[in-house]
Scaffold this motif. Structure first.
Motif, mmCIF file in Angstrom:
data_model
loop_
_atom_site.group_PDB
_atom_site.id
_atom_site.type_symbol
_atom_site.label_atom_id
_atom_site.label_comp_id
_atom_site.label_asym_id
_atom_site.label_seq_id
_atom_site.Cartn_x
_atom_site.Cartn_y
_atom_site.Cartn_z
ATOM 1 N N ALA A 105 0.831 -1.206 0.000
ATOM 2 C CA ALA A 105 0.000 0.000 0.000
ATOM 3 C C ALA A 105 0.870 1.262 0.000
ATOM 4 N N LEU A 106 1.949 1.239 0.766
ATOM 5 C CA LEU A 106 2.843 2.393 0.801
ATOM 6 C C LEU A 106 3.601 2.555 -0.511
ATOM 7 N N GLU A 107 3.922 1.454 -1.162
ATOM 8 C CA GLU A 107 4.567 1.544 -2.472
ATOM 9 C C GLU A 107 3.613 2.168 -3.490
ATOM 10 N N TRP A 108 2.328 1.887 -3.368
ATOM 11 C CA TRP A 108 1.354 2.496 -4.272
ATOM 12 C C TRP A 108 1.317 4.007 -4.094
ATOM 13 N N ILE A 109 1.508 4.466 -2.853
ATOM 14 C CA ILE A 109 1.585 5.910 -2.611
ATOM 15 C C ILE A 109 2.751 6.517 -3.376
ATOM 16 N N ARG A 110 3.869 5.806 -3.426
ATOM 17 C CA ARG A 110 5.013 6.300 -4.191
ATOM 18 C C ARG A 110 4.690 6.375 -5.686
ATOM 19 N N THR A 111 3.877 5.440 -6.169
ATOM 20 C CA THR A 111 3.441 5.494 -7.567
ATOM 21 C C THR A 111 2.580 6.731 -7.812
ATOM 22 N N LEU A 112 1.663 7.009 -6.890
ATOM 23 C CA LEU A 112 0.835 8.200 -7.023
ATOM 24 C C LEU A 112 1.677 9.473 -6.983
ATOM 25 N N GLU A 113 2.726 9.466 -6.195
ATOM 26 C CA GLU A 113 3.616 10.631 -6.150
ATOM 27 C C GLU A 113 4.173 10.938 -7.541
ATOM 28 N N GLY A 114 4.477 9.889 -8.301
ATOM 29 C CA GLY A 114 4.995 10.080 -9.641
ATOM 30 C C GLY A 114 3.988 10.716 -10.582
ATOM 31 N N ILE A 115 2.703 10.634 -10.247
ATOM 32 C CA ILE A 115 1.648 11.257 -11.051
ATOM 33 C C ILE A 115 1.366 12.681 -10.576
ATOM 34 N N PHE A 116 1.397 12.889 -9.252
ATOM 35 C CA PHE A 116 0.940 14.136 -8.646
ATOM 36 C C PHE A 116 2.026 15.177 -8.400
ATOM 37 N N SER A 117 3.290 14.801 -8.436
ATOM 38 C CA SER A 117 4.359 15.700 -7.990
ATOM 39 C C SER A 117 4.653 16.808 -8.998
ATOM 40 N N VAL A 118 4.584 18.052 -8.556
ATOM 41 C CA VAL A 118 4.956 19.176 -9.419
ATOM 42 C C VAL A 118 6.468 19.334 -9.495
ATOM 43 N N TYR A 119 7.196 18.556 -8.709
ATOM 44 C CA TYR A 119 8.660 18.643 -8.711
ATOM 45 C C TYR A 119 9.296 17.645 -9.667
ATOM 46 N N ARG A 120 8.481 16.873 -10.375
ATOM 47 C CA ARG A 120 8.978 15.946 -11.385
ATOM 48 C C ARG A 120 8.502 16.413 -12.755
ATOM 49 N N SER A 121 9.439 16.713 -13.624
ATOM 50 C CA SER A 121 9.065 17.261 -14.925
ATOM 51 C C SER A 121 8.292 16.270 -15.786
#
Length: 342
Positions: free
Chosen positions: A51-67
């Protein structure tokens, strides 16, 4: 910029008796943690890790700090054309717009230009010029988000617009992780993102009314103001206890009212309880901006919500704590503000 309180500011604290299992993973510039009783099924820690790894996946979608994230592409292109986005990004923007409408615009994921104008993005608060403020306001307004549910596209109606999910993203991610845990049969657990966004399911121990959460003083976090029992619901805290500056004798914090362009609210912190974390995160931000009177009216007319507001007492180092729509047996104020009651 995340408008929710950071762990170093006015976050609650979580009791961790020795019989709990802890699973931790970093994500979204903080640590997410799942706490479970030690007698859970042996598969539960592995499910928590997934479940926590899935949060990291969502971060890759939501993060404004990743171009290369979906949200960064959206912010670059949506003023020119509709942009098809990941289903999770579309869903969270839909939720954000619904909460903006419910709060009359007090919560707004397009408010980033205002935070920049006031210097809070780099933690150097300053009063912007009238021209700077007017220009920022031109690029702010959830009403200028055009969503097409059939095509899963988003378009910005105004140039210069951008969205930032800092005040709702952690909550959405927690809701996703909770769904994974519950679907897999895990019944008793607490999960949080940096302690400022918390979801509790079931109970910490048999016979207890949920999970105890101690609420901290917004400026002196080592002091605990009270304890709330959380069960099958979420809790989020917003505030400006640390990020503020003084202008002409007025204390101006980093929580900006998107409608006026000025720092809003009359509290040091506001903790909100709701059924899901995306809602508690966003409403904690919007209702903090609105102030205690409107926040009280909102929770009293919307079932399933409760708040704890903390306000300054004039010419005093003390604070006033107000709990609204929380049953007496669930909320215990600490008269002596003990350091480590849980």
């Amino acid at each position: 910029m995340n408008n929710a309180a950071s762990p170093s500011e006015n976050s609650p604290s979580i009791a961790r008796p020795g019989e709990l299992i802890s699973v931790i993973r970093p994500a979204m510039a903080t640590e997410f943690e799942v706490l479970m009783p030690a007698d859970v099924d042996r598969e539960a820690p592995e499910i928590a890790l997934e479940a926590l790894e899935w949060i990291r996946t969502l971060e890759g979608i939501f993060s404004v700090y990743r171009s290369d994230s979906d949200i960064s592409k959206l912010n670059r292109e949506a003023a020119e054309r509709p942009v098809r986005v990941d289903p999770h990004l579309f869903k969270i923007v839909q939720q954000a717009v619904a909460i903006s409408e419910a709060t009359g615009g007090a919560f707004d994921i397009t408010a980033g230009p205002l935070v920049d104008a006031w210097g809070f993005t780099n933690r150097s608060g300053r009063k912007p010029s009238d021209e700077e403020l007017a220009a920022a306001l031109q690029a702010v307004g959830y009403q200028n988000l055009e969503l097409d549910a059939d095509q899963q596209t988003i378009r910005f109606k105004q140039p210069g617009m951008r969205i930032n999910l800092g005040a709702i993203g952690k909550g959405y991610a927690l809701d996703q992780a909770v769904a994974m845990l519950v679907t897999s049969g895990v019944e008793n657990f607490l999960i949080h993102g940096g302690q400022s966004s918390i979801v509790a399911r079931g109970s910490r121990r048999p016979g207890e009314p949920g999970w105890p959460i101690a609420l901290s003083h917004p400026i002196r976090p080592q002091r605990k103001l009270g304890r709330v029992w959380l069960q099958n619901e979420s809790l989020s805290t917003s505030g400006s206890g640390k990020q503020f500056f003084h202008y002409r004798g007025q204390r101006l914090g980093h929580m900006i009212d998107p409608r006026t362009g000025w720092p809003g609210g009359d509290l040091l912190s506001l903790t909100l309880i709701a059924k899901v974390a995306a809602e508690s995160d966003a409403l904690a931000t919007g209702l903090f901006v609105d102030g205690i009177q409107k926040a009280t009216q909102f929770v009293e007319t919307n079932q399933g919500l409760g708040i704890v507001g903390v306000a300054e007492v004039a010419r005093s180092s003390e604070v006033e704590v107000v709990a609204v729509a929380i049953a007496d047996e669930r909320w215990e104020p600490f008269q002596e503000s003990p350091r480590d009651q849980n």
